[in-house]
Design an enzyme around this catalytic site. Structure first.
Site, mmCIF file in Angstrom:
data_model
loop_
_atom_site.group_PDB
_atom_site.id
_atom_site.type_symbol
_atom_site.label_atom_id
_atom_site.label_comp_id
_atom_site.label_asym_id
_atom_site.label_seq_id
_atom_site.Cartn_x
_atom_site.Cartn_y
_atom_site.Cartn_z
ATOM 1 N N PRO A 104 -85.132 -26.495 27.347
ATOM 2 C CA PRO A 104 -86.315 -25.720 27.743
ATOM 3 C C PRO A 104 -87.378 -25.586 26.663
ATOM 4 O O PRO A 104 -88.565 -25.585 26.967
ATOM 5 C CB PRO A 104 -85.721 -24.355 28.115
ATOM 6 N N GLY A 148 -75.629 -28.366 24.408
ATOM 7 C CA GLY A 148 -76.552 -27.742 23.468
ATOM 8 C C GLY A 148 -77.760 -28.639 23.261
ATOM 9 O O GLY A 148 -77.651 -29.871 23.314
ATOM 10 N N GLU A 149 -78.917 -28.008 23.049
ATOM 11 C CA GLU A 149 -80.138 -28.792 22.886
ATOM 12 C C GLU A 149 -80.012 -29.731 21.687
ATOM 13 O O GLU A 149 -79.548 -29.351 20.626
ATOM 14 C CB GLU A 149 -81.340 -27.865 22.709
ATOM 15 N N GLY A 150 -80.434 -30.947 21.865
ATOM 16 C CA GLY A 150 -80.308 -31.973 20.848
ATOM 17 C C GLY A 150 -79.069 -32.810 21.047
ATOM 18 O O GLY A 150 -79.126 -34.040 20.984
#
Length: 661
Positions: A508, A559-561
């Site tokens: 996001p 998780g982001e990344g």
């Protein structure tokens, strides 16, 4: 005097020096600006001058108002003198004003007295005032009386106004030199003061120590260390762990180095519009056993456009930027206290999903501490001046990556409350509804916490209600709703765009930053790639608004990344195939075929002896018969006379290719 050290400023410069852009940047932070246009309208037979005026008008923000003073040059002094302390005026320029002043329609007149009136109005001006003027003192003496009268009048006006202004800056070839500092006095650090061992981006930052406002600027503190997971990580530096490395204002921007700031309507580069389609067309010619690369063709097109070649190379140097900064208040409902900090420490230590995937993908990892955002439902998430600093900090991170040879950035975040902040940005910029873009909250134990989800929705609702009368410009959205991580991410996207560096979004925060960046530089979204939407409704909607098509529907939630890194090996494989595979043999590609293979040789063999096909010369002969491994592509000769053999040899050939019989 205004709070940033000056109240009135004169911007001098030669033709096409960038003086107008510099002046516009000085007032970019003002909510409203009164633009005072001094030049007369272009004559009907001067299309080039009309185009220049149209360009000036087109780049003025919609919040600016325009006031014309060409009818009466004496009116400029009245406008300046009558301006109130809460107003911001931009006068562009005194050259046009002097031209009108010398117009025979306004003569006879006491030009000296008119210039003195203007200087007195500037000296007593209560508003924030920026005046633009051409510098004529460095040019040759004109050969005509009218030319000499113009340079004399404008030179006298420049001297008088410069004496009345708090600060004077000369713009030469886009570079700003402060001639008369305001208060407090700006400190100009010469280029040779930059440490010799500094990285290129940091050297540029140290070379210029004043921003557009003329304020003194400290040299940027060291950026967070760049880790290479898989090896023993270096000790964590204070800049990487304490959250203070971002706080010093930086001028490590190509535009800030000339006195400009990040502002709406920046003209940044676009990907190559030709090489992308060329790469897609080339894929149809490759020697692929099946139907091809499917939806992953767009990866090849994206890489080709951003690299400027129809045969793009796999991304061999990748850096992950993991932004860590929490959001306070209801946005963080359901997040365990200290969990995000643990994830950041884990990444620095080379542990956890992100670091493991980075090691597997041979990617660098940089954990970036960003400022904590205040509860958006009760106050600004980030102060306005902090937004400016965060944007510049993100830009500098992108510049440093480009200087280090990075070919692809992966952007992620791990702070508490990031989903609600991104949802608030999406609601403000795309007209979404908070319940529709906020996914349900899942606790560490795997349970669904609907009470926390409702608190997040309420926080977004209250924040939007609090800011219902606020402007919806990019910087306002970042200050009121986005907070530190979205602001830094926006700066990263803008800096990467300026350096032609593609960015893979993941989560996001990245898509929220891409939405905000549209108002600052619409080109930024064209440098963004989205691997997987992760089943996140906000990412789905933002991708649709931005025109980004997720490559996969894996619904990864690592998780982001980490989600992007999980898909990276496949994307690299696709680019490797696209670059290495030869053309299909039917299209002339040699492939790996040779004389010892079963592939047909497309050099037509010579017939064993004379025959009906040998009468037209060797260049036009067809083989006498098919070989053991070759298909015969010749139409069979009829056994006897028939419809196809009775017509004269000069009969026109049917262009449609249909048989006559």
């Amino acid at each position: 005097m205004s709070v940033d050290g000056w109240n009135t400023i004169l911007v001098l410069g030669g033709i096409r020096s960038g003086k107008s852009e510099f002046a516009e940047a000085l007032v970019a932070d003002a909510p409203t600006v009164r633009y005072v246009a001094t030049a007369a309208d272009a004559p009907t037979d001067d299309a080039e001058w009309a185009a220049r005026l149209a360009t000036h008008r087109a780049r003025r923000p919609e919040t600016w108002t325009t006031e014309e003073t060409a009818d009466d040059p004496r009116r400029l002094a009245d406008v300046i003198a009558a301006a109130g302390p809460n107003e911001t005026l931009l006068v562009d320029d005194l050259g046009g004003w002097a031209t009108v002043l010398l117009d025979p329609a306004h003569q006879p007149a006491d030009d000296t007295a008119t210039i003195a009136e203007l200087a007195a109005a500037v000296r007593s001006c209560a508003a924030r005032l920026v005046l633009v003027s051409p510098e004529v003192g460095l040019s040759l003496v004109p050969t005509t009386p009218l030319g000499r009268a113009f340079t004399d009048a404008l030179g006298a006006a420049n001297r008088a106004v410069a004496d009345a202004c708090d600060a004077v800056v000369l713009v030469v070839a886009g570079q700003a030199a402060w001639l008369k500092p305001g208060a407090p006095q700006p400190v100009a650090v010469p280029a040779q003061a930059a440490p010799a061992q500094a990285e290129p981006a940091q050297a540029r930052a140290a070379a210029v120590a004043t921003v557009a406002t003329g304020q003194p600027v400290a040299a940027p503190q060291p950026s967070p260390e760049v880790l290479t997971p898989g090896t023993s990580p270096a000790p964590v530096t204070p800049a990487a762990s304490g959250g203070t490395g971002w706080a010093a204002p930086t001028v490590a921007l190509p535009m800030v180095a000339t006195g400009l700031v990040i502002q709406p309507g920046m003209e940044l580069p676009m990907p190559d519009e030709y090489t992308g389609p060329q790469a897609i067309e080339r894929l149809a010619t490759l020697d692929v056993p099946g139907a091809g690369l499917g939806v992953l063709e767009q990866v090849v097109g994206f890489a080709a456009a951003t690299q400027g070649t129809a045969t793009p190379a796999p991304w061999d140097s990748v850096r992950v930027l993991l932004l860590h900064g929490d959001h306070l208040g209801g946005a963080a409902a359901g997040n365990a206290e200290g969990e995000s900090a643990r994830r950041a420490r884990q990444a620095r230590a080379g542990q956890g999903a992100l670091a493991r995937l980075a090691a597997e993908s041979r990617a660098e990892l940089q954990v970036v501490e960003v400022p904590t955002s205040a509860p958006m439902e009760v106050e600004q998430a980030l102060a306005g001046e902090q937004v400016e600093v965060a944007l510049r900090y993100g830009w500098r991170l992108a510049e440093e990556a480009a200087d280090a040879g990075v070919r692809l950035l992966v952007l992620g975040a791990c702070g508490a409350g990031t989903e609600a902040a991104a949802a608030a940005v999406l609601v403000a910029t795309a007209g979404a509804e908070a319940p529709a873009v906020l996914r349900r909250v899942v606790t560490d134990s795997g349970e669904i916490d609907d009470a926390a989800w409702m608190r997040r929705c309420a926080a977004v609702r209250d924040a939007l209600h609090r800011t219902r009368l606020s402007p919806r410009s990019a910087k306002d959205v970042l200050a009121e709703l986005g907070g530190g991580d979205v602001a830094v991410a926006t700066g990263v996207l803008l800096g990467a765009t300026a350096r032609r560096l593609p960015v893979m979004l993941d989560g996001p925060v990245g898509v929220a930053a891409a939405l905000v960046s549209r108002d600052l530089a619409g080109q930024a979204r064209h440098w963004c790639l989205l691997a997987d939407h992760g089943g996140h409704p906000a990412v789905r909607l933002a991708a649709d608004v931005l025109g980004l098509t997720p490559l996969f529907d894996l619904r990864l939630d690592l998780g982001e990344g980490a989600n992007a890194l999980a898909a990276l090996p496949l994307l690299r494989s696709v680019l490797t195939l696209a670059a290495a595979l030869p053309a299909h043999p039917s299209l002339g590609g040699g492939g790996a075929a040779g004389p010892d293979t079963d592939e047909p040789d497309f050099h037509e063999p010579e017939p064993a002896g004379p025959g009906p096909t040998s009468t037209d010369g060797p260049d036009f002969r067809e083989p006498a018969g098919p070989g053991p491994d070759e298909p015969d592509f010749r139409e069979p000769e009829p056994a006897g006379p028939g419809p196809v053999s009775t017509g004269p040899e000069t009969e026109a050939v049917d262009p449609s290719g249909r048989r006559a019989g």
